[in-house]
Design an enzyme around this catalytic site. Structure first.
Site, PDB file in Angstrom:
ATOM      1  N   SER A 168       0.822  -1.219   0.000  1.00 14.00           N
ATOM      2  CA  SER A 168       0.000   0.000   0.000  1.00 14.00           C
ATOM      3  C   SER A 168       0.851   1.262   0.000  1.00 14.00           C
ATOM      4  CB  SER A 168      -0.901   0.008   1.236  1.00 14.00           C
ATOM      5  OG  SER A 168      -0.118   0.199   2.415  1.00 14.00           O
TER       6      SER A 168
ATOM      7  N   CYS B 167      -2.281  -5.252  -8.004  1.00 17.21           N
ATOM      8  CA  CYS B 167      -1.908  -3.875  -8.315  1.00 17.21           C
ATOM      9  C   CYS B 167      -2.018  -3.574  -9.802  1.00 17.21           C
ATOM     10  CB  CYS B 167      -0.496  -3.572  -7.822  1.00 17.21           C
ATOM     11  SG  CYS B 167       0.791  -4.544  -8.638  1.00 17.21           S
TER      12      CYS B 167
END
Length: 390
Positions: free
Chosen positions: A118, A173
Site C-alpha cells: 500500500s 496492483c
C-alpha cells in the site's frame, strides 16, 4: 529456478575494460551485502520471486518478511531453495508486522529494501529506510485504466475487461479498475455488465469459481463503503456485488463483480484504489480526452488501449505518462528479462523490480585500475645472446 536462469548471464561480473599502455581499468557489478524484501498478501509466491533470486544471483544474502496474512508460501519457497542447493543462511524468513518492518528499515547491516504494498506502508518504508542510508524500491498503489476505442474488437475487448477487472477478486496492483469508453464504445456497457454478471463467485478451491473472497472483513467493508460513496456522489450502479451470499460460505468475505458507471474523476471511488472486484466506467468523447484523464490521475502503474488502429495505439503509447502500457493487452506485466516499470505515484525509488533494473538495484559499481609495468616482467627462459647496446 527460472528466475535464477534468466539472471545468470546478465549478472556476469566484468562490464567494461579499457587498456592504456601498462594500465588497465575495468568495472564490475559487486554485491551490496544483506538485502531485504517486504511482500503483500495477494501474490505470496510470485512477488518474493521478483526479489530474492535476483539478490542471491548478484551475490547477496536476503531477509524476506512475507505478509502476516499468508506467510506459509514464503516458508515453502525457502524450503525449495534449500532443496535446489541454496546454502543455508543465504535466504532468511522473518515474520511479524510493524516491528519487523521497522527492524528491516533500521538494521545497519541491511543495505537495500524491496517493498510491494500500500501507499501508506510504502511511503513509511521508503522514508525510514532512505534516512538510514538504504536503497529502497517501493511498488505501491495503482489506478489502472483501459481505454476502449470504438474500432476495437468488441468480443475480445469485453472479455479482456471482465477478466482484468475481476480476476483475483480485483486484489492485484495491475487490475484494470477503470474502463474509459470513448465515443460510441459507451454503447457496449450493457453487454459488459451482462458478462460480468455471469462470473461465478465461490471459495477459491471450488470447481468453476471465477473469483473468491477478499482478504479480510475489514477489506470487504472498505470496498462496500467505496461502492456506496460512488452512488452517493451521483454515479449509477448497473451491477451491485454487495450482499452476495455464497452457499456454504455465508460468513465469507465475498464481494461480487461490481460495475459503477457515470463515474467522474472527482469521485472518491475513482480517486482511491479500491482493491476489490469493482470496475469504474468513465466516458470520454475523444481519445485526447481519455489520455488527459489518464495523465491527470496521480498513479502510473499500468494502462491499456483497445483498438484496431496502429496510429491510435502509437499516439497513445507516446502520450500517456504511465510506466507499463498494453496495446490490446489488459494487464501488461512484463516477463523477467524486462523490468516492472511502474511510475509516478505508484513507485518510489530509482531502480525498478527485476530485469536489468533489478540487477542494478541489488548490485553496485566497483571500478578497478591496475598498473603492471612491462619492464617488471620476468622472462622464464635463459638469455644466451651476446649483450648489446639498446
Amino acid at each position: 529456478v527460472r528466475t535464477y536462469k534468466v539472471t545468470e548471464t546478465p549478472a556476469k561480473a566484468v562490464v567494461s575494460t579499457q587498456s592504456t599502455g601498462d594500465m588497465d581499468t575495468y568495472s564490475i557489478r559487486a554485491p551490496l551485502g544483506v538485502c531485504a524484501g517486504i511482500t503483500p498478501f495477494n501474490f505470496p509466491a510470485m512477488i518474493p520471486l521478483w526479489m530474492f533470486p535476483l539478490a542471491n544471483v548478484c551475490g547477496n544474502t536476503y531477509v524476506l518478511k512475507p505478509s502476516e496474512r499468508d506467510p506459509g508460501a514464503a516458508m515453502m519457497l525457502a524450503e525449495m531453495a534449500i532443496e535446489a542447493g541454496l546454502p543455508k543462511g543465504v535466504l532468511n524468513i522473518i515474520h511479524g508486522t510493524h516491528d519487523s518492518v521497522n527492524f528491516i528499515c533500521d538494521n545497519p547491516d541491511i543495505k537495500a529494501i524491496s517493498f510491494v504494498g500500500s501507499n501508506q506502508a510504502g511511503q513509511h518504508i521508503y522514508e525510514r529506510g532512505s534516512k538510514n542510508g538504504k536503497r529502497v524500491q517501493a511498488n505501491m498503489a495503482a489506478k489502472n485504466h483501459g481505454v476502449v476505442l470504438p474500432d476495437a474488437n468488441k468480443e475480445n475487448t469485453l472479455n479482456q475487461l471482465v477478466g482484468a477487472a475481476f480476476g483475483a477478486a480485483g486484489q492485484r496492483c495491475m487490475a484494470l479498475s477503470v474502463a474509459v469508453m470513448v465515443g460510441e464504445a459507451r454503447n457496449w456497457i450493457p453487454e459488459l455488465v451482462e458478462r460480468a454478471r455471469k462470473l461465478k463467485v465461490s471459495a477459491g478451491d471450488q470447481p468453476g469459481a471465477d473469483l473468491g473472497p477478499v482478504i479480510t472483513p475489514a477489506s470487504k467493508a472498505r470496498i462496500e463503503r467505496l461502492i456506496q460513496s460512488g452512488v452517493d456522489e451521483g454515479a449509477t450502479l448497473p451491477l451491485d456485488g454487495r450482499n452476495i451470499s455464497v452457499a456454504g460460505y455465508e460468513n465469507g468475505n465475498f464481494v461480487g463483480p461490481t460495475i459503477i458507471s457515470n463515474v467522474t474523476p472527482n469521485m472518491e471511488c475513482y480517486r482511491e484504489e479500491i482493491f476489490g472486484p469493482v470496475l469504474n466506467i468513465v466516458e470520454a468523447e475523444t481519445m485526447d480526452e481519455a489520455i488527459g484523464i489518464l495523465n491527470d490521475n496521480p498513479y502510473g502503474n499500468g494502462c491499456a488501449i483497445f483498438t484496431n488502429s496502429g496510429a491510435a495505439a502509437r499516439k497513445f503509447t507516446n502520450e500517456v505518462d504511465v510506466g507499463q502500457i498494453g496495446v490490446n493487452v489488459p494487464i501488461p506485466v512484463p516477463l523477467p528479462m524486462f523490468s516492472f516499470t511502474g511510475s509516478r505515484g505508484s513507485f518510489l525509488g530509482d531502480s525498478n523490480f527485476y530485469g536489468k533494473a533489478g540487477l542494478n538495484f541489488y548490485s553496485q559499481w566497483k571500478t578497478i585500475t591496475t598498473l603492471w609495468k612491462e619492464e617488471d616482467a620476468k622472462t622464464a627462459t635463459a638469455e644466451v645472446a651476446m649483450p648489446r647496446m639498446q
